[in-house]
Write an enzyme that holds these catalytic residues in place. Structure first.
Site, PDB file in Angstrom:
ATOM      1  N   GLU A 173      20.874  16.827  71.804  1.00  0.00           N
ATOM      2  CA  GLU A 173      21.071  17.411  70.471  1.00  0.00           C
ATOM      3  C   GLU A 173      20.237  18.685  70.305  1.00  0.00           C
ATOM      4  OE1 GLU A 173      20.555  14.384  67.466  1.00  0.00           O
ATOM      5  OE2 GLU A 173      22.637  13.821  67.756  1.00  0.00           O
ATOM      6  N   GLU A 373      27.330   9.639  71.802  1.00  0.00           N
ATOM      7  CA  GLU A 373      26.746   8.901  70.677  1.00  0.00           C
ATOM      8  C   GLU A 373      27.757   8.819  69.547  1.00  0.00           C
ATOM      9  OE1 GLU A 373      22.945  10.154  69.179  1.00  0.00           O
ATOM     10  OE2 GLU A 373      22.226  10.637  71.193  1.00  0.00           O
TER      11      GLU A 373
HETATM   12  C1  BGP Z   1      20.656  11.234  67.166  1.00  0.00           C
HETATM   13  C2  BGP Z   1      19.758  10.991  68.372  1.00  0.00           C
HETATM   14  C3  BGP Z   1      19.619   9.567  68.758  1.00  0.00           C
HETATM   15  C4  BGP Z   1      19.725   8.578  67.601  1.00  0.00           C
HETATM   16  C5  BGP Z   1      20.804   8.958  66.604  1.00  0.00           C
HETATM   17  C6  BGP Z   1      20.800   8.080  65.369  1.00  0.00           C
HETATM   18  O1  BGP Z   1      20.104  12.300  66.495  1.00  0.00           O
HETATM   19  O2  BGP Z   1      20.271  11.678  69.502  1.00  0.00           O
HETATM   20  O3  BGP Z   1      18.364   9.494  69.424  1.00  0.00           O
HETATM   21  O4  BGP Z   1      18.516   8.367  67.017  1.00  0.00           O
HETATM   22  O5  BGP Z   1      20.672  10.262  66.190  1.00  0.00           O
HETATM   23  O6  BGP Z   1      19.923   8.631  64.432  1.00  0.00           O
HETATM   24  P1  BGP Z   1      18.842   7.708  63.726  1.00  0.00           P
HETATM   25  O7  BGP Z   1      18.179   6.955  64.818  1.00  0.00           O
HETATM   26  O8  BGP Z   1      17.951   8.633  63.004  1.00  0.00           O
HETATM   27  O9  BGP Z   1      19.637   6.817  62.803  1.00  0.00           O
END
Ligand code: BGP
Length: 472
Positions: A173, A373
């Site tokens: 990201e 993701e």
């Molecule tokens: C993205 C990241 C992941 C994961 C996901 C969910 O930004 O790549 O690492 O964390 O978000 O977000 P969160 O964990 O804040 O709910």
């Protein structure tokens, strides 16, 4: 869908492994972020301080449980499993010449365990786990010096695992750091701690440049190590919709969308787009960019675009339309989309947005894509020892339906789909456990207490059935 379509799940080392000082591992930037919540941003402390709680220190003890967890992934029928190599397990201080053998051996064992079940590793090199020492020594990616440190780390692990890992991604990201209002993004992407009054945008563009050079060099070098490597970039794909068909809204949405597209543009096309050069000219930015850098970037275009998709956003040029405010997920200028429901953490639920972004990226780049993701964060409730997470099943079914249409009807070339947080991880944005994503529940509370027992949720069996059906 591709015959060898990679159905699976995704996590990140810092959100699951724990063992933050085991086996010679050095502190990473994730180890100095306290727990937060939707209302309260996580705090970045100067090192690990007495009396503070750091949820990533223990993660969900994946470092100890990984064999049990991988067996559960295999039970679901995973074809692949995405995680990251914690950079500070391999180079604890970040600038050593020789790697930490104990760290290397952990990932050897992890990859061997995955291959036992014919599960393909999909590996992120930098997933918010940069050695904290490099923040202190050179200010993170403010410094050109980081390029050498990252290339040494990437070369070490690509050489070591060249027969065990085929799919790689460079920076997770990488575009998050464009959200300048919340310090967590520039810190986790680039180890940058903003100074009072500095031009944050300029700092981020400079750091991103060094990361582009490092990423491109790793792509070129990786192909020399193993020509079969598939090396991708990784962006957070959050499409920006115009709030109305008023031309001002449409133009603003196009400009806002470019904040994210910019990163994939450089990674996939190998040069800086005209619109960003015009922006630098307007702002008078003289960045440290050499001819050699641009040549490296040109020669290191990625093999695929990996991206996360959770939500879409909307933007309005009309000051009377209420802004969402400093939302951890989107930007400060976005507004609520009246046509979409939201998760309890304020993320718009938009399955069609996934089809939209798949088409936008494939039209723009014409390289294979990989949804690495997609997931539904929710405070699951235990009932008589079970978790009936029907809402997660619906969220994922709806998104997969649109993803399949993008492939079957629109012709997008898609490598795979890994559900984020296939086993409950520590939330990145908030540090909470209650924002659960998994097919597998982990008995750990926000304060770190719990048995860490693993429990299959209803969605575990749903996904098992879906993979079985879709892989026939
Ligand atoms: C993205 C990241 C992941 C994961 C996901 C969910 O930004 O790549 O690492 O964390 O978000 O977000 P969160 O964990 O804040 O709910």
């Amino acid at each position: 869908m591709r015959k060898d379509f990679l159905w699976g799940g995704a996590v990140a080392a810092h959100q699951v492994e724990g063992a933050y000082q085991t086996g010679g591992k050095g502190l990473s930037i994730a180890d100095v972020m306290t727990a937060g919540s939707r209302e309260q941003a996580r705090r970045i402390t100067a090192g690990v301080l007495e009396g503070e709680y750091y949820p990533n220190h223990e993660g969900i003890r994946f470092y100890e449980h990984y064999k049990e967890d991988i067996r559960l992934f295999a039970e679901m029928g995973f074809k692949c499993f995405r995680t990251s190599i914690a950079w500070s397990r391999i180079f604890p201080q970040g600038d050593e010449e020789t790697p930490n053998e104990e760290g290397l051996r952990f990932y050897d064992d992890l990859f061997d365990e995955l291959h036992k079940y014919q599960i393909e590793p999909v590996i992120t090199l930098s997933h918010f786990e940069m050695p904290y020492e490099l923040v202190k020594k050179c200010g993170g990616w403010r410094s050109r010096e980081m390029i050498g440190h990252f290339i040494r780390f990437a070369q070490t692990v690509m050489e070591r695992y060249k027969e065990k890992v085929k799919y790689w991604m460079t920076f997770n990201e990488i575009n998050n750091q464009m959200i300048l209002t919340n310090n967590i993004y520039a810190f986790t992407n680039s180890g940058i701690l903003f100074e009072e009054g500095e031009d944050r945008l300029k700092t981020v563009y400079q750091a991103a440049h060094y990361e582009f050079v490092a990423s491109a060099e790793v792509v070129r070098m990786g192909h020399e190590i193993n020509p079969d490597f598939m090396i991708g970039c990784m962006v957070a794909a959050t499409p920006v919709y115009a709030y109305s068909c008023h031309p001002d809204d449409v133009l603003l949405a196009q400009r806002e969308d470019r904040k994210n597209l910019f990163f994939a543009d450089v990674h996939a096309r190998g040069h800086y787009p005209a619109y960003v050069k015009k922006e630098w000219e307007r702002l008078g930015y003289q960045l440290d960019i050499t001819k050699e850098d641009l040549e490296i970037i040109r020669k290191g275009c990625v093999d695929y675009i990996g991206f996360s998709y959770y939500l879409s956003s909307a933007i309005s040029a009309d000051p009377k339309v209420k802004k969402l405010g400093d939302d951890l997920a989107a930007g400060t200028d976005t507004v609520e989309n009246p046509y979409l429901p939201m998760t309890p953490w304020g993320w718009a639920i938009d399955p069609k947005g996934l089809r939209y972004i798949l088409n936008q990226y494939y039209d723009r780049y014409e390289v294979p894509l990989f949804v690495v993701e997609n997931g539904f964060g929710f405070e699951d409730v235990m009932e008589d020892g079970q978790i009936h997470d029907q809402n997660r099943i619906e969220y994922l079914s709806d998104h997969i339906r649109e993803m399949v249409k993008a492939v079957e009807e629109d012709g997008v070339d898609l490598l795979g789909y890994t559900v984020w947080g296939c086993i409950d991880p520590v939330s990145f944005g908030t540090g909470e456990m209650r924002k659960r994503y998994g097919f597998i529940y982990v008995d750990k509370k926000d304060d770190g207490s719990g048995t860490y027992e693993r429990i299959r949720k209803d969605s575990f069996y749903w996904y098992q059935e879906l993979i079985n059906k879709m892989s026939k």
